[in-house]
Design an enzyme around this catalytic site. Structure first.
Site, PDB file in Angstrom:
ATOM      1  N   GLY A   1       0.676  -1.097   0.060  1.00  0.00           N
ATOM      2  CA  GLY A   1       0.063   0.038   0.032  1.00  0.00           C
ATOM      3  C   GLY A   1       0.974   1.332  -0.363  1.00  0.00           C
ATOM      4  CE1 TYR A   2       5.778   0.359   0.374  1.00  0.00           C
ATOM      5  CE2 TYR A   2       7.139   1.920  -1.155  1.00  0.00           C
ATOM      6  CZ  TYR A   2       6.781   1.480   0.253  1.00  0.00           C
ATOM      7  OH  TYR A   2       8.089   0.499   0.978  1.00  0.00           O
TER       8      TYR A   2
ATOM      9  CD  GLU B   1       8.590  -2.540  -5.931  1.00  0.00           C
ATOM     10  OE1 GLU B   1       7.975  -1.469  -5.450  1.00  0.00           O
ATOM     11  OE2 GLU B   1       7.181  -2.795  -6.943  1.00  0.00           O
TER      12      GLU B   1
HETATM   13  C1  LIG Z   1       0.868  -2.885 -12.951  1.00  0.00           C
HETATM   14  C2  LIG Z   1       1.031  -1.865 -11.816  1.00  0.00           C
HETATM   15  C3  LIG Z   1       0.827  -2.277 -10.820  1.00  0.00           C
HETATM   16  C4  LIG Z   1       1.859  -1.531  -9.189  1.00  0.00           C
HETATM   17  N1  LIG Z   1       1.353  -2.272  -8.396  1.00  0.00           N
HETATM   18  C5  LIG Z   1       1.399  -1.476  -7.277  1.00  0.00           C
HETATM   19  C6  LIG Z   1       1.546  -1.985  -5.321  1.00  0.00           C
HETATM   20  O1  LIG Z   1       1.163  -3.129  -5.575  1.00  0.00           O
HETATM   21  N2  LIG Z   1       1.141  -1.151  -4.896  1.00  0.00           N
HETATM   22  C7  LIG Z   1       1.118   0.311  -5.039  1.00  0.00           C
HETATM   23  O2  LIG Z   1       1.951   1.178  -4.068  1.00  0.00           O
HETATM   24  N3  LIG Z   1       1.378   1.560  -5.910  1.00  0.00           N
HETATM   25  C8  LIG Z   1       1.522   0.434  -7.514  1.00  0.00           C
HETATM   26  N4  LIG Z   1       1.432   0.206  -8.386  1.00  0.00           N
HETATM   27  C9  LIG Z   1       1.755   2.355  -8.798  1.00  0.00           C
HETATM   28  C10 LIG Z   1       2.871   2.711  -9.022  1.00  0.00           C
HETATM   29  O3  LIG Z   1       3.944   2.249  -8.111  1.00  0.00           O
HETATM   30  C11 LIG Z   1       3.191   4.192  -9.227  1.00  0.00           C
HETATM   31  O4  LIG Z   1       2.073   3.767 -10.601  1.00  0.00           O
HETATM   32  C12 LIG Z   1       3.907   4.536 -10.001  1.00  0.00           C
HETATM   33  O5  LIG Z   1       4.752   5.598  -8.769  1.00  0.00           O
HETATM   34  C13 LIG Z   1       3.722   6.126 -10.455  1.00  0.00           C
HETATM   35  O6  LIG Z   1       2.980   7.155  -9.849  1.00  0.00           O
HETATM   36  P1  LIG Z   1       1.480   7.650 -10.701  1.00  0.00           P
HETATM   37  O7  LIG Z   1       0.157   6.327 -11.647  1.00  0.00           O
HETATM   38  O8  LIG Z   1       1.106   8.384  -9.591  1.00  0.00           O
HETATM   39  O9  LIG Z   1       2.373   8.509 -12.020  1.00  0.00           O
HETATM   40  P2  LIG Z   1       2.148  10.033 -12.388  1.00  0.00           P
HETATM   41  O10 LIG Z   1       3.640  10.024 -10.750  1.00  0.00           O
HETATM   42  O11 LIG Z   1       1.594  11.370 -11.789  1.00  0.00           O
HETATM   43  O12 LIG Z   1       3.198  10.137 -12.936  1.00  0.00           O
HETATM   44  C14 LIG Z   1       2.414  10.414 -14.571  1.00  0.00           C
HETATM   45  C15 LIG Z   1       3.841  11.110 -15.328  1.00  0.00           C
HETATM   46  O13 LIG Z   1       4.644  11.853 -15.431  1.00  0.00           O
HETATM   47  C16 LIG Z   1       5.691  11.575 -15.184  1.00  0.00           C
HETATM   48  N5  LIG Z   1       6.718  12.197 -13.915  1.00  0.00           N
HETATM   49  C17 LIG Z   1       6.212  12.227 -12.533  1.00  0.00           C
HETATM   50  N6  LIG Z   1       7.411  12.768 -12.153  1.00  0.00           N
HETATM   51  C18 LIG Z   1       8.419  13.211 -13.046  1.00  0.00           C
HETATM   52  C19 LIG Z   1       9.404  13.934 -12.682  1.00  0.00           C
HETATM   53  N7  LIG Z   1      10.301  14.294 -11.583  1.00  0.00           N
HETATM   54  N8  LIG Z   1      10.669  14.282 -13.829  1.00  0.00           N
HETATM   55  C20 LIG Z   1      10.275  13.260 -15.009  1.00  0.00           C
HETATM   56  N9  LIG Z   1       8.691  13.163 -15.569  1.00  0.00           N
HETATM   57  C21 LIG Z   1       8.486  12.699 -14.058  1.00  0.00           C
HETATM   58  C22 LIG Z   1       5.933  10.278 -14.923  1.00  0.00           C
HETATM   59  O14 LIG Z   1       7.447   9.800 -15.392  1.00  0.00           O
HETATM   60  C23 LIG Z   1       5.492   9.618 -15.418  1.00  0.00           C
HETATM   61  O15 LIG Z   1       5.221   9.624 -16.981  1.00  0.00           O
HETATM   62  C24 LIG Z   1       1.749  -0.008  -9.864  1.00  0.00           C
HETATM   63  C25 LIG Z   1       1.645   0.067 -10.937  1.00  0.00           C
HETATM   64  C26 LIG Z   1       1.157  -0.611 -12.414  1.00  0.00           C
HETATM   65  C27 LIG Z   1       0.996   0.424 -13.723  1.00  0.00           C
END
Ligand SMILES: Cc1cc2nc3c(=O)[nH]c(=O)nc-3n(C[C@H](O)[C@H](O)[C@H](O)COP(=O)(O)OP(=O)(O)OC[C@H]3O[C@@H](n4cnc5c(N)ncnc54)[C@H](O)[C@@H]3O)c2cc1C
Lengths: 378, 404
Positions: free
Chosen positions: B136-137, B252
């Site tokens: 749950g992150y 991870e």
């Molecule tokens: C299949 C799958 C499984 C997952 N499983 C888990 C899980 O079990 N538990 C959990 O907690 N999370 C999980 N996640 C979540 C994952 O960790 C997040 O989706 C990820 O950290 C990105 O966050 P976001 O989706 O909010 O995208 P955002 O952070 O909104 O990013 C959108 C875009 O902006 C870009 N961006 C953001 N900040 C910057 C920056 N500073 N510089 C350049 N570009 C930037 C990103 O790279 C991306 O391209 C999972 C995701 C997927 C797709």
């Protein structure tokens, strides 16, 4: 002028955009997908017929408006934006071209008016293996009883799962790989010996595999020259390639706009993600690719209307560029949306799925680079 | 590779080999079948009964977590012994007895940060697969900016009270327990986060599956509504969770690195071999499509370069050399490689790679585009590639952010 639309063309473009965003929106597409329509949407197609779009390329004497390819391209681009499944590309562009370029007056007068009115749809069946290779036709067409008997298979025929009339490339002489010896035949859907296997495809548009087992075709239904059909086939395919490129352009622009919008709304680290330079540059690169691809698609459509002799080159150029663009933009769309872009609920997935299918249709980037090189003589 | 230098290791190898010979069921030596993958937990159904036996036997020896201390159910093996165990498992093509976020992510940080009671309570059930964990992150507003998380955790004297929402929680609907980042101080960002463990069956927890573009539903939106959590389920210091969170992300990512996103499905020949069938070859065996041939060569080289990098790091780290800088690129490279591989598979299969379901396509063909779509997440999950590259640029390369 090649690149500036006339007033009429602009009106058609606007009408198409309005129609697509109102009646064939992404929301509509999603509903169709959820209902398992597999690309079949007769109600919308009826509405398109009323708009006159099936007749855009049909000569006036056969009930069309003979409005030209540039106009048709505007409609296809608009359709690409919402990923709508319709017979426009396969019937109104490809099928009509086959008849206009290769049909006799009798054939034109029986088939074209029905297409223009939206009464029948067509599908072009060429490929027999996993990759587009139009000379690689092995299906046999044996002369018999004043007509021909067709035996063989066709794979992944777009619109083949509902088309009323197939235009089929078969071999009257020579062997697979020869350009000589190919002939085009018109085969109605309910013909004896024709088995249609409906396919569920990645893009939810559907397609079909065909099996022909001794299908009898009267000589009157040969389209174009017996044994010399390859030039006609290639010319028809080029129209399909250019139409597909227009659709890919629309698809790419819509996916890009959605992404551009997201860059300006999603915040992380207390700022818009569009403020991160690494994303800014990639957005700017996509924009640059879109602008250049638009020039190629517009140039190719104009080459058709102007009857220029570089149509084949322009078709390969447009299709290669548009396939490349759609590949890039659909990948970036998911990536820049982060987790939300991976969900079925979001539209990003629809774009990549449709893109991969149209990228391969009538030859992908690799096929057309190879062909472009050959056409340039190296 | 010969361990002939050390007689005790030779003996360990011989015993391990004999034990595996005896105890690894025959069907567990066949290529992994997707729906027979064992994740453990209360909901595990063991579709193949052999997989239950295999897990029980491996867990009894602690070999699902070979290097964890025996005191917590682990195997207590040294690095060298574990290497031998892994080689022997590979030799007989054994399926993993257990796949689990507990083994890959949570366990290692518990060993490092948890108190004795917590270790006793949680580690053995990870080893034996009784409890399945989820992560749950991420939250709707906190993805790349993970430390922006808002899920509230209040001290209610005899318990914690949790309210908020997580998203993209992989397998939350299948998991028994969650390791969860919560906000225990709203006046600070990184220093206001704690690392909390709780049962997904607690009142007020709800996991709603979200469908992926590949058609499956492996992740969820997870809601917490007045969830009561016992006081002793907070790991490490109050407000000291960020350090643990980051450490866990390292595990991870290094786990992803080791498996390369599992790109090579057991039993599937390399793509350039499959290409021969779909594209055809000339008399000398060369692919008929010269452009595809070059690009497949490029892919095969990337694949080799990646594998060599992983092997180089393993060898160097075993020899006690620092490999942190090299490791920083591995998640990025693994994502890119898997995306390229799955994308090129679809392309190579041509029309046969474009079927969604049903007639006209083989199972392997139908799976190709699902794998391509799923792989798009490789550069998002566990931290996006952009964030990954930012970290490399800043921390490894020392490049400073441009201001103004
Ligand atoms: C299949 C799958 C499984 C997952 N499983 C888990 C899980 O079990 N538990 C959990 O907690 N999370 C999980 N996640 C979540 C994952 O960790 C997040 O989706 C990820 O950290 C990105 O966050 P976001 O989706 O909010 O995208 P955002 O952070 O909104 O990013 C959108 C875009 O902006 C870009 N961006 C953001 N900040 C910057 C920056 N500073 N510089 C350049 N570009 C930037 C990103 O790279 C991306 O391209 C999972 C995701 C997927 C797709």
């Amino acid at each position: 002028m090649t690149f500036v639309l006339t007033e009429e063309q602009n009106m058609l473009k606007e009408a198409a955009q309005d129609f697509m965003s109102e009646q064939l929106s992404l929301t509509h597409f999603r509903k169709q997908r959820n209902a398992g329509a597999n690309g079949k949407d007769p109600e919308s197609w009826g509405a398109m017929a009323e708009m006159g779009w099936y007749g855009v390329l049909v000569p006036e004497e056969f009930g069309g408006s003979e409005f030209g390819y540039v106009g048709m391209g505007q409609v296809l681009e608009a359709q690409g934006r919402t990923l709508a499944s319709s017979p426009l590309l396969q019937t109104a562009m490809v099928g009509v071209s086959a008849l206009v370029l290769g049909g006799t007056d009798a054939q034109k007068s029986t088939v074209l008016p029905k297409i223009a009115e939206g009464k029948i749809t067509t599908a072009l069946a060429v490929d027999e293996h996993a990759h587009h290779a139009p000379a690689n036709v092995a299906m046999t067409a044996e002369a018999a009883g004043g007509g021909y008997t067709l035996t063989g298979k066709k794979v992944f025929v777009p619109n083949g799962h509902f088309a009323d009339l197939f235009i089929i490339a078969a071999r009257t002489s020579g062997s697979a790989g020869d350009t000589d010896g190919i002939t085009l035949f018109m085969v109605p859907r309910d013909t004896d010996g024709l088995t249609i296997g409906e396919l569920s495809t990645l893009d939810y548009h559907g397609a079909a595999n065909l099996e022909l087992n001794g299908v009898v075709v009267p000589a009157a239904d040969v389209l174009g020259e017996v044994g010399g059909g390859f030039a006609l086939l290639d010319a028809v395919l080029d129209r399909g390639r250019i139409g597909a490129a227009a659709e890919l352009l629309g698809l790419s622009v819509a996916a890009f706009e959605m992404t551009h919008e997201y860059l300006q709304t999603r915040k992380q680290f207390g700022q818009l993600i569009g403020s991160f330079q690494s994303l800014q540059h990639r957005a700017a690169i996509m924009f640059s690719e879109i602008e250049q691809t638009r020039s190629c698609v517009a140039g190719a459509l104009a080459a058709l209307d102007e009857g220029r002799d570089d149509v084949a080159q322009m078709a390969s150029l447009a299709k290669a560029k548009a396939s490349h663009l759609a590949h890039l933009v659909t990948n970036e769309t998911i990536q820049m949306h982060g987790g939300i872009g991976m969900t079925d609920e979001h539209d990003a997935g629809f774009f990549i799925k449709r893109a991969r299918v149209v990228e391969a249709m009538f030859g992908g980037e690799g096929f057309h680079k190879e062909r472009y090189a050959s056409l340039l003589g190296f | 590779m010969a361990d002939g230098m050390d007689p005790t290791l030779d003996q360990f190898r011989a015993e391990t080999r004999a034990w595996l010979q005896e105890n690894c069921p025959a069907s567990m030596r066949t290529p992994q079948v997707e729906d027979e993958t064992v994740w453990g937990g209360r909901k595990e159904k063991f579709k193949n009964p052999d997989s239950k036996l295999w897990l029980e036997r491996m867990a009894a020896k602690g070999w699902t977590a070979p290097t964890w201390p025996k005191a917590y159910g682990g195997g207590g093996l040294t690095k060298e012994e574990n290497l031998i165990l892994q080689q022997e498992l590979k030799r007989i093509k054994a399926r993993p007895a257990l796949n689990s976020f507990g083994l890959w992510m949570l366990g290692p940080v518990l060993l490092e940060y948890a108190n004795e009671e917590q270790k006793q309570k949680f580690l053995p059930d990870i080893v034996n697969g009784k409890i399945r964990w989820c992560q749950g992150y991420s939250e709707p507003g906190a993805g790349s900016d993970l430390a922006g998380l808002q899920t509230k955790c209040e001290d209610k004297g005899d318990h914690w009270l949790v309210n908020g929402q997580k998203v993209w929680t992989s397998y939350a609907d299948q998991a028994d327990w969650i390791f969860c980042l919560v906000r225990t101080d709203t006046s600070k960002k990184h220093e206001g986060i704690s690392f909390l463990l709780f049962d997904m069956e607690s009142e007020g927890v709800e996991a709603r599956p979200i469908k992926l573009i590949s058609g499956s539903s492996p992740f969820c939106e997870t809601f917490f509504n007045d969830v009561k959590v016992p006081k002793d389920h907070l790991v490490g210091r109050l407000n000291g969770g960020w350090e643990i969170a980051k450490r866990l992300l390292q595990y991870e990512r290094s786990n992803i690195s080791a498996t390369g996103f599992g790109a090579d499905r057991a039993g599937t020949p390399p793509l350039h071999e499959r290409a021969k069938e779909y594209v055809g070859t000339d008399a000398s065996g060369k692919l008929l499509d010269p452009d595809l041939r070059m690009r497949l060569a490029d892919l095969a080289m990337d694949d080799k370069a990646f594998k060599l990098t992983v092997a180089r790091m393993a060898e160097q780290s075993k020899a006690g050399e620092e490999v942190g800088h090299t490791a920083s690129i591995v998640k990025y490279a693994a994502a890119k490689l898997n995306q390229k591989k799955t994308e090129m598979t679809v392309e190579t299969l041509g029309y046969q790679g474009l079927g969604w379901e049903g007639e006209g396509f083989t199972d392997l063909e139908l799976a190709s585009n699902k794998a391509m779509l799923r792989a798009k997440a490789n550069s998002i999950e566990g931290g996006t590639s952009e964030v990954n590259l930012n970290v490399i640029a800043k921390r490894v390369l020392g490049l400073k952010e441009h201001k103004g």
